[in-house]
Design a protein around this motif. Structure first.
Motif, PDB file in Angstrom:
ATOM      1  N   VAL A 243      70.980  97.341   9.418  1.00  0.00           N
ATOM      2  CA  VAL A 243      70.799  95.936   9.303  1.00  0.00           C
ATOM      3  C   VAL A 243      70.656  96.656   7.073  1.00  0.00           C
ATOM      4  N   GLY A 259      68.802  82.744  12.244  1.00  0.00           N
ATOM      5  CA  GLY A 259      69.284  83.625  12.507  1.00  0.00           C
ATOM      6  C   GLY A 259      71.297  83.769  13.568  1.00  0.00           C
ATOM      7  N   ARG A 262      72.910  85.891  19.557  1.00  0.00           N
ATOM      8  CA  ARG A 262      73.393  87.545  20.099  1.00  0.00           C
ATOM      9  C   ARG A 262      73.686  88.035  21.981  1.00  0.00           C
ATOM     10  N   ASP A 309      65.238  98.406  15.686  1.00  0.00           N
ATOM     11  CA  ASP A 309      64.584  96.810  14.976  1.00  0.00           C
ATOM     12  C   ASP A 309      63.069  97.770  14.436  1.00  0.00           C
ATOM     13  N   SER A 319      67.850  97.729  19.581  1.00  0.00           N
ATOM     14  CA  SER A 319      68.719  96.697  20.100  1.00  0.00           C
ATOM     15  C   SER A 319      70.741  97.250  20.262  1.00  0.00           C
ATOM     16  N   ALA A 322      72.726  93.582  18.708  1.00  0.00           N
ATOM     17  CA  ALA A 322      72.965  92.230  18.006  1.00  0.00           C
ATOM     18  C   ALA A 322      72.710  91.971  15.904  1.00  0.00           C
ATOM     19  N   VAL A 323      72.213  93.321  15.716  1.00  0.00           N
ATOM     20  CA  VAL A 323      73.192  93.105  14.055  1.00  0.00           C
ATOM     21  C   VAL A 323      74.921  92.871  14.546  1.00  0.00           C
ATOM     22  N   PHE A 372      68.615  86.977  16.579  1.00  0.00           N
ATOM     23  CA  PHE A 372      68.858  87.599  15.426  1.00  0.00           C
ATOM     24  C   PHE A 372      68.670  87.351  14.215  1.00  0.00           C
ATOM     25  N   PHE A 383      63.601  91.767   9.628  1.00  0.00           N
ATOM     26  CA  PHE A 383      65.043  91.362  10.350  1.00  0.00           C
ATOM     27  C   PHE A 383      64.072  91.715  12.140  1.00  0.00           C
ATOM     28  N   THR A 384      64.933  90.857  13.242  1.00  0.00           N
ATOM     29  CA  THR A 384      64.001  91.432  13.667  1.00  0.00           C
ATOM     30  C   THR A 384      65.705  90.815  15.910  1.00  0.00           C
ATOM     31  N   VAL A 385      64.758  91.068  16.897  1.00  0.00           N
ATOM     32  CA  VAL A 385      65.044  90.417  17.635  1.00  0.00           C
ATOM     33  C   VAL A 385      64.471  89.214  19.035  1.00  0.00           C
TER      34      VAL A 385
END
Length: 450
Positions: A243, A259, A262, A309, A319, A322-323, A372, A383-385
């Motif tokens: 990240v 976002g 993913r 995360d 995750s 995702a990134v 993401f 930043f998150t999922v």
């Protein structure tokens, strides 16, 4: 106005006001620069030795002594001492100023030796091209990113050149009146033209001024870069490395509400019994326990391609894919589970050997489409999922207690991981039609670790 200019040129952007760690980083940069300067000085003396000692004397001219050899030898010894001190980080400001004076003394002595070496009047040395080395020595001091040393070098060079001009005017090295107002006469004879010498001095001073301003600007940028670099390193410890890299390399500023979709795998990890322990242990012991636990688990997640995360107390949400998109997200997540289970067994054995109660972890992996991106209010971002897979992984991890297991995944995720190359170290158990709290339909689960 003068005080403001002086502060801008010589104060180093308020270096003394910066945190100690930033000042230390800048000092390291300067110490490395001094090592480079010392090597360059030795290279200069070696080059000058080759140039001046290999000069062929014209026929009929008697060489007066060997002044340049003595000067170069003394300077070489000084350069070696300076290099040793630079490597040992023992160069004080006085030594740096002395080094500048040694540079100028070397150059002026070599220039002075020309009229002796070729048996000419003193005005002869005013036209030698060796004066150009003055600009090299001024530029050399710029490597330290401190304008005061550039200014001091320029002033020392001007002072040295004035002394050489005054020696010519003294008459000791030639005719009683060596001056002329004729430029052609100046260029074709051993005479002195005041305007020509003033031009040289002005060129030295202007070069010094331009370099001093450039170095002052560069130093401000250096201080800012080192400060921001130190801050970035500190802040990157609060972010997953992937990240942090994404933020650094973003073409545009990161904004909330943006976002990307993913296909990812989500891993949740929980430390069993931590809530009870947190009420029994002292605060320092609670934090040490968390650090011990997270220090064992997090490197394994990152090492298998995962991104942390967030930390949810004793819980970890990670995750895979995702990134950055991944074609083996599910397989990587299950490999991380196997590694964490193995590490948890070792940790439990270590605690038993020290007479402490063993601790265990609960894990679960789910996969699917997630979003993401950054969330927040614009001033504070994270930043998150987000997605069903995230919620399902959390519910599946809690379901470990109902099944009496340590690690679970659903059958679809396990099949996806197998298609991506995952091979379980032990034959997993499949349990069909399980009711997972919070999930409407029954779930076929795969026990990764009983």
């Amino acid at each position: 106005m003068w005080s403001a200019l002086r502060a801008w040129l010589f104060d180093g952007s308020g270096l003394h006001k910066l945190p100690d760690r930033v000042q230390a980083a800048i000092r390291i940069q300067q110490e490395q620069s001094e090592i480079l300067i010392a090597w360059v000085q030795l290279a200069i003396v070696a080059m000058l030795a080759v140039v001046y000692e290999s000069t062929t004397m014209p026929g009929g001219v008697v060489q007066f002594g060997n002044l340049e050899t003595a000067v170069l030898a003394i300077y070489a010894v000084f350069g070696v001492i300076r290099l040793a001190l630079a490597y040992r980080r023992l160069l004080g400001a006085w030594m740096l100023y002395l080094s500048v004076l040694a540079d100028m003394a070397l150059l002026m002595a070599l220039i002075f030796s020309f009229h002796l070496k070729y048996a000419q009047p003193a005005a002869f040395y005013l036209k030698v091209p060796a004066l150009l080395y003055v600009f090299l020595f001024i530029a050399l001091r710029a490597l330290r990113f401190e304008a005061r040393f550039v200014v001091f070098t320029g002033v020392a060079a001007v002072a040295g050149w004035i002394l050489l001009v005054l020696y010519v005017l003294s008459g000791y090295g030639g005719p009683d009146d060596p001056t002329t107002d004729d430029f052609v006469d100046y260029m074709t004879s051993n005479t002195l033209l005041f305007h020509a010498e003033v031009d040289k001095i002005i060129a030295i001073l202007l070069t010094t001024a331009v370099l001093a301003v450039a170095i002052a600007r560069a130093r401000h940028l250096l201080v800012r870069a080192v400060s921001e670099g130190a801050a970035a390193r500190d802040l990157s410890r609060f972010f997953d490395p992937n990240v942090a890299a994404r933020i650094r390399t973003a073409a545009m500023a990161v904004k909330a509400g943006e976002g990307e979709l993913r296909d990812a795998a989500i891993l949740t990890v929980d430390l069993r019994g931590f809530t009870r322990l947190s009420t029994e242990l002292a605060p320092d012991d609670v934090m040490k326990l968390l650090q011990d636990y997270q220090g064992r688990v997090c490197p394994l997640i990152v090492g298998h391609g995962g991104s942390i995360d967030k930390f949810l107390g004793d819980g970890i949400l990670a995750s895979f894919g995702a990134v950055a998109p991944s074609s083996a997200a599910a397989a990587d997540a299950l490999r991380a589970v196997d590694a964490i289970v193995e590490a948890a067994d070792r940790w439990a054995a270590e605690r038993r050997s020290r007479g402490m109660a063993p601790l265990s972890v609960g894990l679960a992996v789910a996969s699917g489409r997630v979003v993401f991106g950054a969330v927040g209010d614009g001033e504070r971002l994270e930043f998150t999922v987000i997605g069903d897979a995230v919620n399902f992984a959390a519910k599946l991890e809690k379901h470990n207690k109902d099944e009496g297991t340590r690690a679970l995944t659903d059958e679809r995720t396990y099949g996806l991981a197998q298609s991506q190359g995952y091979r379980s170290p032990a034959k997993p158990e499949t349990r069909l039609g399980r009711h997972v709290a919070g999930v409407q339909d029954s779930v076929d689960i795969v026990v990764l670790s009983p």
